[in-house]
Design a protein around this motif. Sequence first.
Motif, PDB file in Angstrom:
ATOM      1  N   GLY A 558       0.597  -1.023   0.372  1.00  0.00           N
ATOM      2  CA  GLY A 558      -0.180   0.208   0.242  1.00  0.00           C
ATOM      3  C   GLY A 558       0.659   1.927  -0.298  1.00  0.00           C
ATOM      4  N   GLU A 559       2.686   0.880   0.759  1.00  0.00           N
ATOM      5  CA  GLU A 559       2.983   2.098   0.099  1.00  0.00           C
ATOM      6  C   GLU A 559       4.321   2.466  -1.102  1.00  0.00           C
ATOM      7  N   PHE A 560       4.913   1.504  -1.062  1.00  0.00           N
ATOM      8  CA  PHE A 560       6.212   1.644  -2.422  1.00  0.00           C
ATOM      9  C   PHE A 560       6.596   0.294  -2.149  1.00  0.00           C
ATOM     10  N   GLY A 561       6.894   0.172  -3.384  1.00  0.00           N
ATOM     11  CA  GLY A 561       7.867  -0.743  -3.713  1.00  0.00           C
ATOM     12  C   GLY A 561       9.054  -0.934  -4.308  1.00  0.00           C
ATOM     13  N   ILE A 562      10.275  -1.741  -3.507  1.00  0.00           N
ATOM     14  CA  ILE A 562      11.877  -1.383  -4.141  1.00  0.00           C
ATOM     15  C   ILE A 562      11.819  -2.578  -4.818  1.00  0.00           C
ATOM     16  N   ARG A 563      13.291  -2.391  -6.080  1.00  0.00           N
ATOM     17  CA  ARG A 563      13.768  -3.906  -6.436  1.00  0.00           C
ATOM     18  C   ARG A 563      14.726  -3.023  -7.367  1.00  0.00           C
ATOM     19  N   ILE A 564      16.184  -3.880  -7.697  1.00  0.00           N
ATOM     20  CA  ILE A 564      16.790  -3.904  -7.737  1.00  0.00           C
ATOM     21  C   ILE A 564      18.287  -4.469  -8.500  1.00  0.00           C
ATOM     22  N   GLU A 565      17.615  -4.570  -9.762  1.00  0.00           N
ATOM     23  CA  GLU A 565      17.611  -6.183 -10.992  1.00  0.00           C
ATOM     24  C   GLU A 565      18.702  -5.571 -11.715  1.00  0.00           C
ATOM     25  N   ASP A 566      19.874  -6.457 -11.511  1.00  0.00           N
ATOM     26  CA  ASP A 566      21.039  -6.632 -12.782  1.00  0.00           C
ATOM     27  C   ASP A 566      21.228  -7.785 -13.566  1.00  0.00           C
ATOM     28  N   VAL A 567      21.614  -7.946 -14.884  1.00  0.00           N
ATOM     29  CA  VAL A 567      22.074  -9.160 -15.452  1.00  0.00           C
ATOM     30  C   VAL A 567      23.304  -9.314 -15.093  1.00  0.00           C
ATOM     31  N   ALA A 568      24.130 -10.623 -14.451  1.00  0.00           N
ATOM     32  CA  ALA A 568      25.584 -10.458 -14.117  1.00  0.00           C
ATOM     33  C   ALA A 568      26.073 -12.233 -14.749  1.00  0.00           C
ATOM     34  N   LEU A 569      27.322 -12.022 -15.357  1.00  0.00           N
ATOM     35  CA  LEU A 569      27.828 -13.582 -15.724  1.00  0.00           C
ATOM     36  C   LEU A 569      28.486 -14.395 -15.513  1.00  0.00           C
ATOM     37  N   VAL A 570      28.216 -15.588 -15.177  1.00  0.00           N
ATOM     38  CA  VAL A 570      29.018 -16.230 -13.939  1.00  0.00           C
ATOM     39  C   VAL A 570      30.600 -15.976 -15.115  1.00  0.00           C
ATOM     40  N   VAL A 571      31.697 -15.823 -13.844  1.00  0.00           N
ATOM     41  CA  VAL A 571      33.456 -15.838 -14.314  1.00  0.00           C
ATOM     42  C   VAL A 571      33.290 -16.481 -13.446  1.00  0.00           C
ATOM     43  N   GLU A 572      34.623 -17.227 -13.440  1.00  0.00           N
ATOM     44  CA  GLU A 572      35.859 -17.384 -13.349  1.00  0.00           C
ATOM     45  C   GLU A 572      36.279 -17.047 -12.014  1.00  0.00           C
ATOM     46  N   ALA A 573      36.347 -16.929 -10.872  1.00  0.00           N
ATOM     47  CA  ALA A 573      37.138 -16.412  -9.584  1.00  0.00           C
ATOM     48  C   ALA A 573      38.821 -16.390  -9.625  1.00  0.00           C
ATOM     49  N   GLN A 574      38.976 -14.698  -9.474  1.00  0.00           N
ATOM     50  CA  GLN A 574      41.053 -15.759  -8.532  1.00  0.00           C
ATOM     51  C   GLN A 574      40.915 -15.140  -7.748  1.00  0.00           C
ATOM     52  N   THR A 575      41.695 -16.801  -6.795  1.00  0.00           N
ATOM     53  CA  THR A 575      41.461 -16.365  -4.881  1.00  0.00           C
ATOM     54  C   THR A 575      43.060 -16.128  -4.712  1.00  0.00           C
ATOM     55  N   LYS A 576      42.924 -15.708  -3.703  1.00  0.00           N
ATOM     56  CA  LYS A 576      44.019 -15.564  -3.103  1.00  0.00           C
ATOM     57  C   LYS A 576      44.974 -17.338  -2.806  1.00  0.00           C
ATOM     58  N   TYR A 577      44.499 -18.427  -2.742  1.00  0.00           N
ATOM     59  CA  TYR A 577      44.650 -19.785  -2.553  1.00  0.00           C
ATOM     60  C   TYR A 577      43.952 -20.263  -4.088  1.00  0.00           C
ATOM     61  N   GLY A 578      44.146 -19.952  -4.745  1.00  0.00           N
ATOM     62  CA  GLY A 578      43.270 -20.844  -6.303  1.00  0.00           C
ATOM     63  C   GLY A 578      42.574 -21.946  -5.601  1.00  0.00           C
ATOM     64  N   GLY A 579      42.398 -22.711  -6.319  1.00  0.00           N
ATOM     65  CA  GLY A 579      41.228 -23.618  -6.516  1.00  0.00           C
ATOM     66  C   GLY A 579      39.788 -23.161  -7.341  1.00  0.00           C
ATOM     67  N   SER A 580      38.778 -23.880  -8.262  1.00  0.00           N
ATOM     68  CA  SER A 580      37.793 -23.727  -8.712  1.00  0.00           C
ATOM     69  C   SER A 580      36.965 -23.013  -8.495  1.00  0.00           C
ATOM     70  N   TYR A 581      37.008 -21.771  -8.323  1.00  0.00           N
ATOM     71  CA  TYR A 581      36.115 -21.225  -7.862  1.00  0.00           C
ATOM     72  C   TYR A 581      35.147 -20.045  -8.822  1.00  0.00           C
ATOM     73  N   LEU A 582      34.049 -19.528  -8.525  1.00  0.00           N
ATOM     74  CA  LEU A 582      33.339 -18.579  -9.383  1.00  0.00           C
ATOM     75  C   LEU A 582      32.286 -17.093  -8.710  1.00  0.00           C
ATOM     76  N   ALA A 583      32.447 -16.573  -9.366  1.00  0.00           N
ATOM     77  CA  ALA A 583      31.258 -14.849  -9.335  1.00  0.00           C
ATOM     78  C   ALA A 583      31.656 -14.663 -10.183  1.00  0.00           C
TER      79      ALA A 583
END
Lengths: 673, 673
Positions: A558-583
């Motif tokens: 009855g007052e307001f609505g909020i939505r924040i929508e983005d499209v994102a691509l799943v990519v490989e993540a580079q982490t400090k200790y390696g491994g198979s990670y995504l972002a």
Amino acid sequence: MVLAGLWAFLLCACVLGHPKQTTSGGEDMRNCSVTPPFLPVTAVNTTVRLKDFRQHMETKGLDAYIIPDTDAHMSEYIAEHDERRRWISGFSGSAGNAVVSKMKAALWTDSRYWIQAERQMDCNWELHKEVGTLPMATWILAEIPAGGQIGFDPFLFSIDTWKSLDLHLQGSNRSLVAITDNLVDQVWGTERPSLPSQPIYYLQENFTGSTWQEKVTEIRNQMQTHSNAPTAVLLSALDETAWLFNLRSNDIPYNPFFYSYTLLTNSSIRLFVNASRLSSDVLQYLSSDCTGPMCVQIEDYGRIQESIQKYSVEDVRVWIGTEYTTYGLYGVIPQEKLVEDSYSPVMVAKSVKNRKEQDLLRAAHVRDAVAMIRYLVWLEENVPQGTVDEFSGAEQVNKFRGEEEFSSGPSFETISASGLNAALAHYSPTKEIHRTLSQDEMYLLDSGGQYWDGTTDITRTVHWGIPSSFQKEAYTRVLMGNIDLCRLVFPSSTSGRVVEAFARRALWEAGLNYGHGTGHGIGNFLSVHEWPVGFQSNNIAMAKGMFTSIEPGYYQDGEFGIRIEDVALVVEAQTKYGGSYLAFEVVSLVPYSRNLINTTLLLPEQLEYLNQYYKTIRQKIGPELQQRNLKQEYEWLLKNTEPLIDNSSWVRLPASLTILVATTLALALGQSL
Amino acid sequence: MVLAGLWAFLLCACVLGHPKQTTSGGEDMRNCSVTPPFLPVTAVNTTVRLKDFRQHMETKGLDAYIIPDTDAHMSEYIAEHDERRRWISGFSGSAGNAVVSKMKAALWTDSRYWIQAERQMDCNWELHKEVGTLPMATWILAEIPAGGQIGFDPFLFSIDTWKSLDLHLQGSNRSLVAITDNLVDQVWGTERPSLPSQPIYYLQENFTGSTWQEKVTEIRNQMQTHSNAPTAVLLSALDETAWLFNLRSNDIPYNPFFYSYTLLTNSSIRLFVNASRLSSDVLQYLSSDCTGPMCVQIEDYGRIQESIQKYSVEDVRVWIGTEYTTYGLYGVIPQEKLVEDSYSPVMVAKSVKNRKEQDLLRAAHVRDAVAMIRYLVWLEENVPQGTVDEFSGAEQVNKFRGEEEFSSGPSFETISASGLNAALAHYSPTKEIHRTLSQDEMYLLDSGGQYWDGTTDITRTVHWGIPSSFQKEAYTRVLMGNIDLCRLVFPSSTSGRVVEAFARRALWEAGLNYGHGTGHGIGNFLSVHEWPVGFQSNNIAMAKGMFTSIEPGYYQDGEFGIRIEDVALVVEAQTKYGGSYLAFEVVSLVPYSRNLINTTLLLPEQLEYLNQYYKTIRQKIGPELQQRNLKQEYEWLLKNTEPLIDNSSWVRLPASLTILVATTLALALGQSL
């Protein structure tokens, strides 16, 4: 966009709160409790239709008949040709199933559509404010005497819907009777819109990631390595066939699909389609004049059931996606010849975009951002003059998108909602009913475009005046959720379901939440809701190359609505200790609303992320605006991507300085930290 | 404790990395590839057993026989009486299934047990380093010719295991044959340990949350309101019957249970147990001398199948928990008379502790913390002297627990692991094989106690010397995960599965992770792994009054292992904007390792949470230590609960001070922030 259609089934049961009426009510809705009943002008008289329909039911010996809201491909949007439930009931909403018995007619739909149903249905119809098969089965058990026969069209039922209804009715001495010849169609007769018949065309090479031959080879490789050794894949979702052959047409609103099936076997390719829609050029493109394993044989669309049945007589195994194949096709293949997975290999292959497809989608999002920014600037200018309403706004953003290169119309019905209307997650304005945009209210725009290179979907919520502190807090917490999920690093093959709560944590913390899903896949000039990617339990695990929307929200009834929508691509993540990670790499590039962000709520890492995102927007969209000489838009972009500073900052001090600062502060404050 | 037994099935497939050998290897393991085969002294000669066994198989016309690792109640720990797989194979590990064919014998187990299996099995046995029904079925298909009959004991198979094996063998012309009279037992003969027969006793009122009569009434109420109107509930898990009647005994290691079943109908209560174990006092307590609906009829334990079969002849509906009922019982109830839920109403009711049960469990954790702190202080004194090894350490902590009021032994086999041994998630030392604790290595202790008022389970990881910066980072990230999940606010009825990633985020961020579950329910003097609470997909939604462990970890293969485990109570959360939200209240009250925490990694909110937790420990455990005059322990507690300060702090500055501090810093640093 927030999840609709097929998604809505999952969503509706948990939408928080019910919509309040947005118009005066009463006068424009039916009232069946007065004599004579009051019917608004929008109500459809279904008396004659129902009478004819019940005669047909009687001929078939049926006590009831179920009319669902979908087509034979379980499409999210359907062509007019398939709007059976609309025709029989008068109700035009996208979600809602009907049952007609000898004496009654009933419709089940979710809260989004209750008012609309009261406006469009006459008093022949009961409205049931529930969804799912259980309420419908319960009604059938109460209304239909034992021994009753309940007819249904097996081509309009998913396997699961059929199983679920069958289970509910088990042991009740009421039986489901599959009637292949649709009963509504028989009554609808000549009034019924004909099957779409526009030409089917193929995409130019620069808009495709692979040739259809490459795709066919890849799918056949998967068939060979599958442990159950399928001999064929049956494609029944419209985007499966469109994707496989890089073909498009215009049968379905918002989706460039065409009525079709494909049976891809290890030695043949059979495309079921209305052959007259294929030009000689397309026929040549498909190598339809030969009969080898890389030649496409065209068969008539209407022959699919017969052909599958015939094929299944041999020593074959047919691989299907059980989430969306109809009971009609499923039922003709002997159980031991089925290879059942939730999604076909085409559905899964389609969800992972190769490098070229990723670049195409990214490019579409850059142009889409330009259209969105033009619209936001236009709103800033025009809303204060009181000349913009929800409907004209929607038209304007569609116009801006239409001016972008490769544009092919909106990718779904624009959700353009001002003030309290935005609290209805799926509200769309009409020419007749809409609200004027105001500086004193929040405005939510959830829209997207179809482009030859990609499909887009973005939501921004804005306020041109002075938002309340609660509105700012709610917006900021939604944004924190968006950021927390967008910046998450997670192991390869993580299911979206187990990480979607990151988009909710900041809201939960304050006792706030939203009642819809957190995101869905999206295609390259295909569906805006592309299965099977997303954050629901029936989505597949995240993999490099997938695109998903990320769209937390908050709705104050009855007052307001909020939505924040983005499209994102799943990519490989580079982490400090390696491994198979995504972002995630966000490809929607439109600034958020600065006046709605309470920076004191943001953690340092969230602020850092946000400023990095703004930098990316400047880098990628800035040159595009300059090149087109969109000066006002460029200035707006610069202003709206200025780095945000927390004006009651978290400061990370190096160890050596902690004491110094503590001392300084102690002096300044006359108290110790 | 980290999830074992039933849990291990879920866990093992995803344990990250494989354990390295922790001893010299070779000499203490079998070598079947030399002639004659080399067998260590620990190997069990199974030649005669297998010969006898195969004769029995032949008599029954069987080509193979499956010997699983559980009992007829799907217990996590089993009595010696049920250690059939151990007897036939020599392998004593808690998880592992065996199949004996005419020519071969094979064992399937997970990586925790590969070395142990090589030490204990002779060369009659193949070791398969896989788990689940698929590898076993694949082996059967390869080894057993078409037409083959594979025998199994239906009382040692869960419904799902049976269904899964049956599915794998479908259409292969090999059939599963249920043989009620267990084949191993027939060969085992008089050597077989007899059924436990110690007295069964009832808990004093001050250790129970409700009387058994109240519990029976509550379950019957649930039967009445269930939509399928069950007429009876069948309890086959041992803790169901123990909980319902507030009865305990000593049949199962670590679990105060007794062999039993219960059939609770709407008009009767039938307890299946060896009647000679019930004193007249207990019989009176159970009102066993009457026949009304609140009287307990004692029937012989062995008559359960026959009784259920007889009961199922009538017009009844039997409510069962399908996750743990055996195929043996499931199979005798006609399908249409079954009311199937994953968990029985007793299982679900048991998981929600009422106020009194909560207080009892809290009190047990306070005493348990005293024992743990005594042990940690003792380690600090003794480890530097080189006199403590993993095994003597485990004995010492058990001794300290044993000195606590209401103590009733450990709640599982203590995991006491030093250095690289801690990287094996389920390592337990033995008197023969263990490692000496050292100041230069990390040490992980995962242990718990049974007390008349509650069951405990806690893991702490310590280092008495100078940990490496990687060890500190890993420890801190595990701690951050523990904190992030512990301080999460989430909506009522949230499933653990969708929030458990909060315990992993800090690890994921750096490319680290752990390969086991994040937590499990726990009982009041019942199971240390109490279903159905936890963070797996087959756990039920979180509700106020549940207790769960929260136990992220990190395991560096061949080097060290970290786990930080606390037990937490699910409580209502008070949020800024209200709503129905839940949060965790940690009831394990033992400080973490200060020298392993890198405070610069912690976010301000995590640090704040940690210091608040330390304050709670001081408040709740401090007086207990003082009262008992445990001075050294009290001092240790104070030292180890000093508020932590980030020595490169995040400081949240009020807006008015931001500029002042920025200026000061600019001056101090000669540069601007």
